[in-house]
Design a protein around this motif. Structure first.
Motif, short mmCIF file in Angstrom:
data_model
loop_
_atom_site.label_atom_id
_atom_site.label_comp_id
_atom_site.label_asym_id
_atom_site.label_seq_id
_atom_site.Cartn_x
_atom_site.Cartn_y
_atom_site.Cartn_z
N LEU A 50 0.78 -1.17 0.01
CA LEU A 50 0.05 0.04 0.04
C LEU A 50 0.89 1.16 0.02
CD1 LEU A 50 -2.75 -1.10 2.41
CD2 LEU A 50 -3.31 -0.60 0.26
N ARG A 51 2.07 1.22 0.61
CA ARG A 51 3.08 2.30 0.72
C ARG A 51 3.54 2.48 -0.85
NH1 ARG A 51 3.89 0.47 5.83
NH2 ARG A 51 5.63 -0.50 5.15
N ARG A 52 3.90 1.39 -1.42
CA ARG A 52 4.22 1.55 -2.70
C ARG A 52 3.18 2.09 -3.87
NH1 ARG A 52 5.37 -3.77 -4.12
NH2 ARG A 52 6.99 -3.67 -2.78
N VAL A 53 1.95 1.67 -3.63
CA VAL A 53 0.83 2.43 -4.23
C VAL A 53 0.61 3.81 -4.15
CG1 VAL A 53 -1.67 2.26 -4.60
CG2 VAL A 53 -0.42 0.17 -4.73
N GLU A 54 0.86 4.29 -2.89
CA GLU A 54 0.78 5.57 -2.43
C GLU A 54 1.62 6.43 -2.92
OE1 GLU A 54 0.35 7.99 1.78
OE2 GLU A 54 1.57 6.12 1.86
N GLY A 55 3.04 5.71 -3.17
CA GLY A 55 4.26 6.49 -3.94
C GLY A 55 3.81 6.73 -5.26
N GLN A 56 3.04 5.68 -5.92
CA GLN A 56 2.69 5.73 -7.38
C GLN A 56 1.79 6.71 -7.65
OE1 GLN A 56 1.82 1.22 -7.47
NE2 GLN A 56 2.85 1.63 -9.79
N VAL A 57 0.79 6.90 -6.60
CA VAL A 57 -0.33 7.93 -6.80
C VAL A 57 0.56 9.32 -6.69
CG1 VAL A 57 -2.41 9.06 -5.68
CG2 VAL A 57 -2.22 6.63 -6.15
N THR A 80 -0.56 1.73 -11.47
CA THR A 80 -0.98 1.84 -9.96
C THR A 80 -2.34 0.99 -10.03
OG1 THR A 80 -0.05 4.06 -10.29
CG2 THR A 80 -1.54 3.46 -8.48
N THR A 81 -2.97 0.83 -10.91
CA THR A 81 -4.23 0.11 -10.90
C THR A 81 -3.93 -1.25 -10.44
OG1 THR A 81 -5.44 1.59 -12.20
CG2 THR A 81 -6.49 -0.59 -12.15
N LYS A 82 -3.00 -1.82 -11.27
CA LYS A 82 -2.54 -3.17 -11.29
C LYS A 82 -1.94 -3.43 -9.95
CE LYS A 82 -3.57 -5.15 -15.12
NZ LYS A 82 -4.51 -6.09 -15.17
N ALA A 83 -1.16 -2.60 -9.46
CA ALA A 83 -0.59 -2.76 -8.09
C ALA A 83 -1.71 -2.77 -6.88
CB ALA A 83 0.44 -1.46 -7.76
N LEU A 84 -2.57 -1.89 -7.05
CA LEU A 84 -3.84 -1.87 -6.16
C LEU A 84 -4.61 -3.15 -6.34
CD1 LEU A 84 -4.81 -0.07 -3.81
CD2 LEU A 84 -6.21 1.05 -5.60
N GLN A 85 -4.84 -3.68 -7.33
CA GLN A 85 -5.42 -4.90 -7.69
C GLN A 85 -4.66 -6.31 -7.28
OE1 GLN A 85 -5.83 -4.96 -12.08
NE2 GLN A 85 -7.77 -3.97 -11.86
N ALA A 86 -3.33 -5.84 -7.11
CA ALA A 86 -2.57 -7.05 -6.59
C ALA A 86 -2.89 -7.16 -4.84
CB ALA A 86 -0.95 -6.94 -6.95
N ARG A 124 -17.74 -7.78 -6.69
CA ARG A 124 -17.27 -6.39 -6.46
C ARG A 124 -16.01 -6.13 -7.11
NH1 ARG A 124 -19.39 -6.60 -1.42
NH2 ARG A 124 -17.39 -6.65 -0.53
N PHE A 125 -15.20 -6.96 -6.78
CA PHE A 125 -13.81 -6.94 -7.35
C PHE A 125 -13.65 -7.19 -8.93
CE2 PHE A 125 -9.54 -8.91 -8.39
CZ PHE A 125 -8.88 -7.82 -7.82
N LEU A 126 -14.46 -8.17 -9.34
CA LEU A 126 -14.54 -8.15 -11.01
C LEU A 126 -15.24 -6.98 -11.66
CD1 LEU A 126 -15.38 -11.95 -11.29
CD2 LEU A 126 -13.30 -10.87 -11.69
N ARG A 127 -16.06 -6.17 -10.85
CA ARG A 127 -16.92 -5.24 -11.69
C ARG A 127 -15.82 -4.18 -11.77
NH1 ARG A 127 -21.36 -6.72 -8.56
NH2 ARG A 127 -20.84 -5.31 -6.85
N THR A 128 -14.85 -3.77 -11.16
CA THR A 128 -13.81 -2.95 -11.02
C THR A 128 -13.01 -3.06 -12.30
OG1 THR A 128 -12.33 -3.85 -9.70
CG2 THR A 128 -13.89 -2.35 -8.67
#
Length: 128
Positions: A50-57, A80-86, A124-128
């Protein structure tokens, strides 16, 4: 009942005698370990991701602020989207292996409810 975010240690550094878990009443943690979230053992790894995603944002914000080329920004949005999905996949796996598995082993209404809840989360996850 909506519970507060889970915290294994209170402000004074003591482990609380009871904790609240979504869909559960007060649970004495000394008697029932299942009240811990499924990601409890991987908490540091989840926070690191999550910190890595935060840095990407933050990087995305910088790209936009610097008027970078649209495709470059979109490429970083996709990363960033892929990282959050992971992170979501890891949390879902932990939930299935911990919370759902324990509920299924216990059987009854709790098992049915946990499986339904997990199915809704996957939908819900698949709808995103």
């Amino acid at each position: 009942m909506q519970s507060a975010p889970f915290s294994a240690i209170d402000a004074a550094g003591r482990r609380p005698r009871w904790i609240l878990c979504r869909g559960m009443e007060r649970v004495d943690h000394t008697a029932v370990q299942q009240a811990l979230p499924g990601y409890h053992d991987d908490k540091d790894a989840v926070l690191k991701r999550l910190r890595r995603v935060e840095g990407q944002v933050r990087g995305l914000q910088r790209l936009v602020k610097e008027d970078q080329y649209c495709i470059d920004v979109l490429t970083q949005v996709a990363a960033t989207t892929k990282a959050l999905q992971a992170v979501a996949v890891q949390l879902l796996e932990d939930h299935l292996q911990h919370c759902v598995q324990e509920a299924v082993m216990a059987g009854g209404d709790e098992a049915r409810d946990k499986v339904a809840e997990a199915s809704q989360a996957v939908a819900r996850f698949l709808r995103t």
